[in-house]
Design an enzyme around this catalytic site. Structure first.
Site, PDB file in Angstrom:
ATOM      1  N   ARG A   8      -9.196   8.268  -0.789  1.00  0.00           N
ATOM      2  CA  ARG A   8     -10.156   8.677   0.247  1.00  0.00           C
ATOM      3  C   ARG A   8     -11.015   9.820  -0.269  1.00  0.00           C
ATOM      4  NH1 ARG A   8      -8.818   6.588   5.739  1.00  0.00           N
ATOM      5  NH2 ARG A   8     -10.586   7.849   6.357  1.00  0.00           N
ATOM      6  N   THR A  53      -8.265   3.659   8.667  1.00  0.00           N
ATOM      7  CA  THR A  53      -9.490   2.864   8.629  1.00  0.00           C
ATOM      8  C   THR A  53      -9.605   2.082   9.935  1.00  0.00           C
ATOM      9  OG1 THR A  53      -9.045   2.674   6.282  1.00  0.00           O
ATOM     10  CG2 THR A  53     -10.820   1.313   7.148  1.00  0.00           C
ATOM     11  N   HIS A  90      -3.739  -4.476   7.769  1.00  0.00           N
ATOM     12  CA  HIS A  90      -3.843  -3.275   8.602  1.00  0.00           C
ATOM     13  C   HIS A  90      -2.939  -3.391   9.820  1.00  0.00           C
ATOM     14  CE1 HIS A  90      -5.219   0.466  10.298  1.00  0.00           C
ATOM     15  NE2 HIS A  90      -5.819   0.695   9.152  1.00  0.00           N
ATOM     16  N   ARG A 126      -6.814  12.887   1.096  1.00  0.00           N
ATOM     17  CA  ARG A 126      -5.726  13.309   1.986  1.00  0.00           C
ATOM     18  C   ARG A 126      -4.362  12.738   1.575  1.00  0.00           C
ATOM     19  NH1 ARG A 126      -7.418  10.157   7.470  1.00  0.00           N
ATOM     20  NH2 ARG A 126      -9.355  11.241   7.037  1.00  0.00           N
ATOM     21  N   GLU A 180      -8.714   0.646  -3.109  1.00  0.00           N
ATOM     22  CA  GLU A 180      -9.532   0.715  -1.888  1.00  0.00           C
ATOM     23  C   GLU A 180     -10.433   1.933  -1.954  1.00  0.00           C
ATOM     24  OE1 GLU A 180      -6.416  -1.266   1.312  1.00  0.00           O
ATOM     25  OE2 GLU A 180      -7.018   0.828   1.517  1.00  0.00           O
ATOM     26  N   GLU A 227     -11.271  -9.218   3.181  1.00  0.00           N
ATOM     27  CA  GLU A 227      -9.990  -8.875   3.806  1.00  0.00           C
ATOM     28  C   GLU A 227     -10.254  -8.711   5.290  1.00  0.00           C
ATOM     29  OE1 GLU A 227      -7.362  -6.188   1.831  1.00  0.00           O
ATOM     30  OE2 GLU A 227      -6.422  -5.563   3.708  1.00  0.00           O
ATOM     31  N   HIS A 239      -5.606   3.684  -1.637  1.00  0.00           N
ATOM     32  CA  HIS A 239      -6.925   4.078  -1.114  1.00  0.00           C
ATOM     33  C   HIS A 239      -7.192   5.527  -1.511  1.00  0.00           C
ATOM     34  CE1 HIS A 239      -9.601   4.400   2.788  1.00  0.00           C
ATOM     35  NE2 HIS A 239     -10.251   4.739   1.689  1.00  0.00           N
ATOM     36  N   HIS A 270       0.985   6.197   1.883  1.00  0.00           N
ATOM     37  CA  HIS A 270       1.716   7.140   2.739  1.00  0.00           C
ATOM     38  C   HIS A 270       2.948   7.749   2.072  1.00  0.00           C
ATOM     39  CE1 HIS A 270      -1.294   6.746   5.649  1.00  0.00           C
ATOM     40  NE2 HIS A 270      -1.182   5.429   5.643  1.00  0.00           N
ATOM     41  N   ASN A 287       0.852  -1.192   0.000  1.00  0.00           N
ATOM     42  CA  ASN A 287       0.000   0.000   0.000  1.00  0.00           C
ATOM     43  C   ASN A 287       0.893   1.249   0.000  1.00  0.00           C
ATOM     44  OD1 ASN A 287      -1.502   2.229   0.987  1.00  0.00           O
ATOM     45  ND2 ASN A 287      -3.091   0.844   1.705  1.00  0.00           N
TER      46      ASN A 287
HETATM   47  N1  PXP Z   1      -5.928  -3.148   4.059  1.00  0.00           N
HETATM   48  C1  PXP Z   1      -6.880  -2.203   4.090  1.00  0.00           C
HETATM   49  C2  PXP Z   1      -8.247  -2.568   3.652  1.00  0.00           C
HETATM   50  C3  PXP Z   1      -6.596  -0.892   4.503  1.00  0.00           C
HETATM   51  O1  PXP Z   1      -7.559   0.044   4.544  1.00  0.00           O
HETATM   52  C4  PXP Z   1      -5.262  -0.573   4.845  1.00  0.00           C
HETATM   53  C5  PXP Z   1      -4.905   0.833   5.244  1.00  0.00           C
HETATM   54  O2  PXP Z   1      -5.194   1.706   4.224  1.00  0.00           O
HETATM   55  C6  PXP Z   1      -4.299  -1.573   4.770  1.00  0.00           C
HETATM   56  C7  PXP Z   1      -4.658  -2.869   4.400  1.00  0.00           C
HETATM   57  C8  PXP Z   1      -2.860  -1.314   5.090  1.00  0.00           C
HETATM   58  O3  PXP Z   1      -2.718  -0.952   6.428  1.00  0.00           O
HETATM   59  P1  PXP Z   1      -1.337  -0.400   6.941  1.00  0.00           P
HETATM   60  O4  PXP Z   1      -1.056   0.841   6.172  1.00  0.00           O
HETATM   61  O5  PXP Z   1      -1.584  -0.169   8.386  1.00  0.00           O
HETATM   62  O6  PXP Z   1      -0.316  -1.466   6.684  1.00  0.00           O
END
Ligand code: PXP
Length: 250
Positions: free
Chosen positions: A50, A106, A199, A54, A75, A156, A48, A15, A12
């Protein structure tokens, strides 16, 4: 166990965009991060979009669709705007997540059981457009059954409660959360659902989740982007890949 299916890693990159947006410029570029992630062993890229934009922007999604050689897992919240965007791009996968403007990340899973009809109608066109639909939920039987009834192909499981308990040294709770994740992975797979998880996962928490044979994909972001500051993005991802593969070997 040699006959276990490979565990996919979805990286992901949200960030990277968070850091870029802190200054409002063009770098660091999430697309460049995505290409490095591919090289480091990511099987997919997760982003994602959003509602408040952001981190990831509409242009990032467009760019990812153009440059990626691996599948994009898009996402999104269950809103009309996001549905239109997903239908325009037709990403390999869409993952429906709950979204609140005031949250930092999330925080929980989607309430599928309470919104079954609405969600069934919401995901139908996405499936027809060829995207695999995944639903981000807590490890609860009722949510899994509802996700199955509405026609999702993938769930998930939210690993946040396990990771938070682990990070705060609440070991019994971490173990209890892990047991729930294991049991619910087995249950979901028995219904024919593909099981993903994610997550809050880190090098310290990934191993037991990666070892569940029913789990086919992990989506990991925040920790990896943070770790990239110290190790570089490619080695940070390669280390996660190594830990996942090792967990899978038993
Ligand atoms: N899976 C989903 C559905 C999420 O919303 C997120 C965070 O955007 C992640 C995985 C990844 O989480 P993290 O950034 O904490 O590793």
């Amino acid at each position: 166990m040699a006959d276990q299916p490979k565990l996919r890693l979805g990286v992901n990159i949200d960030h990277v965009a968070t850091v870029r947006n802190a200054r409002g410029g063009a770098y660091p570029d999430p697309l460049r991060a995505a290409k490095i992630a591919e090289k480091a062993g990511a099987d997919g890229i997760t982003a994602h979009l959003r509602e408040d934009r952001r981190h990831i922007s509409d242009a990032d999604i467009e760019g990812l669709m153009d440059v990626l050689s691996v599948p994009l897992n898009f996402e999104m919240a269950a809103t009309d705007e996001m549905q239109q965007i997903a239908l325009r791009h037709k990403p390999h996968a869409v993952c429906i997540v709950p979204e609140k403007r005031e949250e930092r990340t999330t925080e929980g899973g989607l309430e599928v059981a309470r919104e079954e009809n609405k969600l069934a109608h919401f995901i139908a066109p996405l499936r027809e457009a060829g995207s695999r639909v995944s639903i981000f939920i807590a490890a609860e039987r009722a949510q899994i059954e509802a996700a199955n009834r509405i026609g999702a192909e993938v769930i998930e499981l939210h690993t946040g409660a396990y990771c938070d308990a682990y990070a705060e040294g609440r070991w019994e709770e971490a173990d209890a959360e892990l047991s729930k994740l294991r049991d619910m992975s087995v249950f979901a797979a028995s219904l024919g659902l593909e099981v993903h998880a994610g997550h809050g996962l880190t090098y310290d928490t990934v191993t037991p989740v990666a070892a569940f044979p029913e789990v086919r994909e992990l989506n990991i972001g925040h920790f990896l982007i943070g770790e990239a500051i110290f190790l570089g993005l490619e080695p940070a991802i390669a280390e996660m890949r190594r830990l996942m593969d090792k967990a899978r070997e038993g």
